[in-house]
Write a protein that holds these residues in place. Structure first.
Motif, PDB file in Angstrom:
ATOM      1  N   SER A  81       0.824  -1.212   0.000  1.00  0.00           N
ATOM      2  CA  SER A  81       0.000   0.000   0.000  1.00  0.00           C
ATOM      3  C   SER A  81       0.856   1.259   0.000  1.00  0.00           C
ATOM      4  O   SER A  81       0.580   2.220  -0.720  1.00  0.00           O
ATOM      5  N   VAL A  82       1.902   1.252   0.830  1.00  0.00           N
ATOM      6  CA  VAL A  82       2.782   2.425   0.928  1.00  0.00           C
ATOM      7  C   VAL A  82       3.479   2.698  -0.408  1.00  0.00           C
ATOM      8  O   VAL A  82       3.507   3.839  -0.900  1.00  0.00           O
ATOM      9  N   LEU A  83       4.047   1.657  -1.020  1.00  0.00           N
ATOM     10  CA  LEU A  83       4.712   1.826  -2.310  1.00  0.00           C
ATOM     11  C   LEU A  83       3.714   2.272  -3.383  1.00  0.00           C
ATOM     12  O   LEU A  83       4.029   3.116  -4.229  1.00  0.00           O
ATOM     13  N   GLY A  84       2.516   1.697  -3.333  1.00  0.00           N
ATOM     14  CA  GLY A  84       1.489   2.113  -4.286  1.00  0.00           C
ATOM     15  C   GLY A  84       1.084   3.557  -4.086  1.00  0.00           C
ATOM     16  O   GLY A  84       0.902   4.305  -5.054  1.00  0.00           O
ATOM     17  N   GLY A  85       0.944   3.975  -2.823  1.00  0.00           N
ATOM     18  CA  GLY A  85       0.572   5.358  -2.536  1.00  0.00           C
ATOM     19  C   GLY A  85       1.618   6.345  -3.030  1.00  0.00           C
ATOM     20  O   GLY A  85       1.273   7.404  -3.581  1.00  0.00           O
ATOM     21  N   ILE A  86       2.896   6.023  -2.841  1.00  0.00           N
ATOM     22  CA  ILE A  86       3.971   6.890  -3.328  1.00  0.00           C
ATOM     23  C   ILE A  86       3.923   6.999  -4.854  1.00  0.00           C
ATOM     24  O   ILE A  86       4.056   8.088  -5.427  1.00  0.00           O
ATOM     25  N   THR A  87       3.717   5.866  -5.504  1.00  0.00           N
ATOM     26  CA  THR A  87       3.636   5.851  -6.966  1.00  0.00           C
ATOM     27  C   THR A  87       2.450   6.680  -7.456  1.00  0.00           C
ATOM     28  O   THR A  87       2.569   7.468  -8.398  1.00  0.00           O
ATOM     29  N   ALA A  89       0.883   9.152  -5.896  1.00  0.00           N
ATOM     30  CA  ALA A  89       1.117  10.579  -5.653  1.00  0.00           C
ATOM     31  C   ALA A  89       2.035  11.164  -6.726  1.00  0.00           C
ATOM     32  O   ALA A  89       1.834  12.297  -7.189  1.00  0.00           O
ATOM     33  N   TYR A  90       3.035  10.391  -7.131  1.00  0.00           N
ATOM     34  CA  TYR A  90       3.933  10.843  -8.194  1.00  0.00           C
ATOM     35  C   TYR A  90       3.153  11.054  -9.493  1.00  0.00           C
ATOM     36  O   TYR A  90       3.328  12.062 -10.196  1.00  0.00           O
ATOM     37  N   LEU A  91       2.281  10.096  -9.807  1.00  0.00           N
ATOM     38  CA  LEU A  91       1.489  10.215 -11.028  1.00  0.00           C
ATOM     39  C   LEU A  91       0.570  11.429 -10.980  1.00  0.00           C
ATOM     40  O   LEU A  91       0.385  12.117 -11.990  1.00  0.00           O
ATOM     41  N   LEU A  92      -0.018  11.691  -9.825  1.00  0.00           N
ATOM     42  CA  LEU A  92      -0.911  12.845  -9.685  1.00  0.00           C
ATOM     43  C   LEU A  92      -0.189  14.143 -10.013  1.00  0.00           C
ATOM     44  O   LEU A  92      -0.759  15.044 -10.634  1.00  0.00           O
ATOM     45  N   HIS A  94       2.423  14.480 -11.957  1.00  0.00           N
ATOM     46  CA  HIS A  94       3.141  14.500 -13.235  1.00  0.00           C
ATOM     47  C   HIS A  94       2.290  14.122 -14.453  1.00  0.00           C
ATOM     48  O   HIS A  94       2.698  14.416 -15.579  1.00  0.00           O
ATOM     49  N   LEU A  95       1.147  13.473 -14.263  1.00  0.00           N
ATOM     50  CA  LEU A  95       0.333  13.058 -15.402  1.00  0.00           C
ATOM     51  C   LEU A  95      -0.952  13.876 -15.495  1.00  0.00           C
ATOM     52  O   LEU A  95      -1.442  14.389 -14.493  1.00  0.00           O
ATOM     53  N   PRO A  96      -1.524  13.982 -16.702  1.00  0.00           N
ATOM     54  CA  PRO A  96      -2.808  14.676 -16.853  1.00  0.00           C
ATOM     55  C   PRO A  96      -3.900  13.952 -16.063  1.00  0.00           C
ATOM     56  O   PRO A  96      -3.910  12.718 -15.975  1.00  0.00           O
ATOM     57  N   GLU A  97      -4.824  14.712 -15.520  1.00  0.00           N
ATOM     58  CA  GLU A  97      -5.904  14.125 -14.729  1.00  0.00           C
ATOM     59  C   GLU A  97      -6.782  13.198 -15.557  1.00  0.00           C
ATOM     60  O   GLU A  97      -7.393  12.255 -15.046  1.00  0.00           O
ATOM     61  N   SER A  98      -6.835  13.428 -16.873  1.00  0.00           N
ATOM     62  CA  SER A  98      -7.709  12.637 -17.743  1.00  0.00           C
ATOM     63  C   SER A  98      -7.337  11.161 -17.784  1.00  0.00           C
ATOM     64  O   SER A  98      -8.182  10.314 -18.072  1.00  0.00           O
ATOM     65  N   VAL A  99      -6.082  10.834 -17.468  1.00  0.00           N
ATOM     66  CA  VAL A  99      -5.636   9.441 -17.548  1.00  0.00           C
ATOM     67  C   VAL A  99      -6.462   8.545 -16.639  1.00  0.00           C
ATOM     68  O   VAL A  99      -6.992   7.516 -17.054  1.00  0.00           O
ATOM     69  N   PHE A 100      -6.617   8.941 -15.377  1.00  0.00           N
ATOM     70  CA  PHE A 100      -7.334   8.101 -14.434  1.00  0.00           C
ATOM     71  C   PHE A 100      -8.847   8.331 -14.461  1.00  0.00           C
ATOM     72  O   PHE A 100      -9.601   7.555 -13.901  1.00  0.00           O
ATOM     73  N   GLY A 150      -3.283   0.850  -4.176  1.00  0.00           N
ATOM     74  CA  GLY A 150      -2.540   1.947  -3.560  1.00  0.00           C
ATOM     75  C   GLY A 150      -2.140   3.001  -4.577  1.00  0.00           C
ATOM     76  O   GLY A 150      -2.194   4.205  -4.296  1.00  0.00           O
ATOM     77  N   VAL A 151      -1.755   2.561  -5.778  1.00  0.00           N
ATOM     78  CA  VAL A 151      -1.429   3.500  -6.861  1.00  0.00           C
ATOM     79  C   VAL A 151      -2.656   4.355  -7.181  1.00  0.00           C
ATOM     80  O   VAL A 151      -2.580   5.586  -7.271  1.00  0.00           O
ATOM     81  N   TYR A 152      -3.789   3.683  -7.339  1.00  0.00           N
ATOM     82  CA  TYR A 152      -5.036   4.397  -7.631  1.00  0.00           C
ATOM     83  C   TYR A 152      -5.397   5.354  -6.494  1.00  0.00           C
ATOM     84  O   TYR A 152      -5.767   6.502  -6.720  1.00  0.00           O
TER      85      TYR A 152
END
Length: 259
Positions: A81-87, A89-92, A94-100, A150-152
């Protein structure tokens, strides 16, 4: 921010803290409120996630009895969960919101399907464990799914609890209430590591007034949700999960159709 805006955020935080403890999807209450008040989407996600940490703490405390005997599961799942959460947050950041925005409805449909089929799938997995004499493969699948959730959760937060309850209810031994208690710990872990990432790398996206309002009200909501959720039998709890998941799905699809 005027008095009415503050009152709306407080009410949203109270409701979000309550239903997050019971099952999840509280962000689908607070996020639309913040957007309606004119808060930029990324700032709304960041400030909301940080504020809901307080509700996560009270929810974990309220479900502490159901965590008894779950130590081994927590030690196995929390790193994922922790590793997923870090990943996430990084995506949030750096990536466009439309992806998710497109991925989220698919994930919620999958989660609701798992919740509905959970008793049957759990029986099937239990039978396979008895035949094989080992549950390593199931544990590996569960850890991978927890990491993905966690990534999500680190990216968007909303409906993370629905996904976690579905996964834990199928792959983890114990009752649905035990799954709900573990879910509270994992979602809190994701929110904490995401918040640390925001503080370190994007402090300018944090609106502290909103964080404070949601923190105070969700803290009370977490205690309230623990009292309500513990009294719900498995069938009712599963029905609540499905209902809230459908509400979350409606809002996400609506946002795609009506930008």
């Amino acid at each position: 921010m005027n008095l009415l805006d503050s009152a709306l955020i407080l009410l949203g935080g109270l409701w979000a803290g309550t239903i997050n403890t019971v099952v999840g999807s509280g962000t689908l209450v607070t996020f639309p409120i913040l957007i309606a008040l004119g808060v930029a989407p990324v700032m709304a996600v960041v400030s909301n996630a940080m504020g809901l940490i307080a509700g996560g703490v009270s929810g974990v405390w309220g479900y502490r009895r159901e965590l008894e005997g779950m130590r081994r599961n927590l030690l196995t799942l929390m790193p994922a969960s922790v590793l997923g959460g870090i990943t996430g947050a990084y995506l949030l950041l750096h990536l466009p919101e439309s992806v998710f925005q497109y991925a989220a409805p698919v994930l919620i449909v999958l989660a609701l399907t798992l919740v509905v089929l959970q008793p049957r799938l759990q029986r099937a997995i239990k039978a396979r464990r008895e035949v094989a004499g080992s549950d390593r493969s199931h544990t590996a699948v569960m850890v991978a799914l927890i990491f993905a959730t966690g990534v999500y959760g680190g990216y968007f937060v909303a409906a993370q609890g629905v996904l976690l309850v579905a996964i834990l209810g199928i792959f983890m031994s114990g009752t649905l209430q035990n799954a709900n208690a573990v879910k509270n710990v994992l979602t809190l872990s994701v929110n904490v590591v995401a918040a640390i990432s925001y503080l370190l790398f994007a402090p300018e996206k944090i609106i502290w007034v909103i964080v404070g309002l949601i923190a105070v009200s969700s803290l009370l909501g977490g205690f309230l949700g623990a009292r309500i959720g513990r009294k719900l039998p498995p069938l009712i709890l599963r029905s609540v999960i499905v209902t809230l998941g459908l509400v979350a799905l409606f809002f996400m699809v609506q946002k795609l159709l009506v930008p």
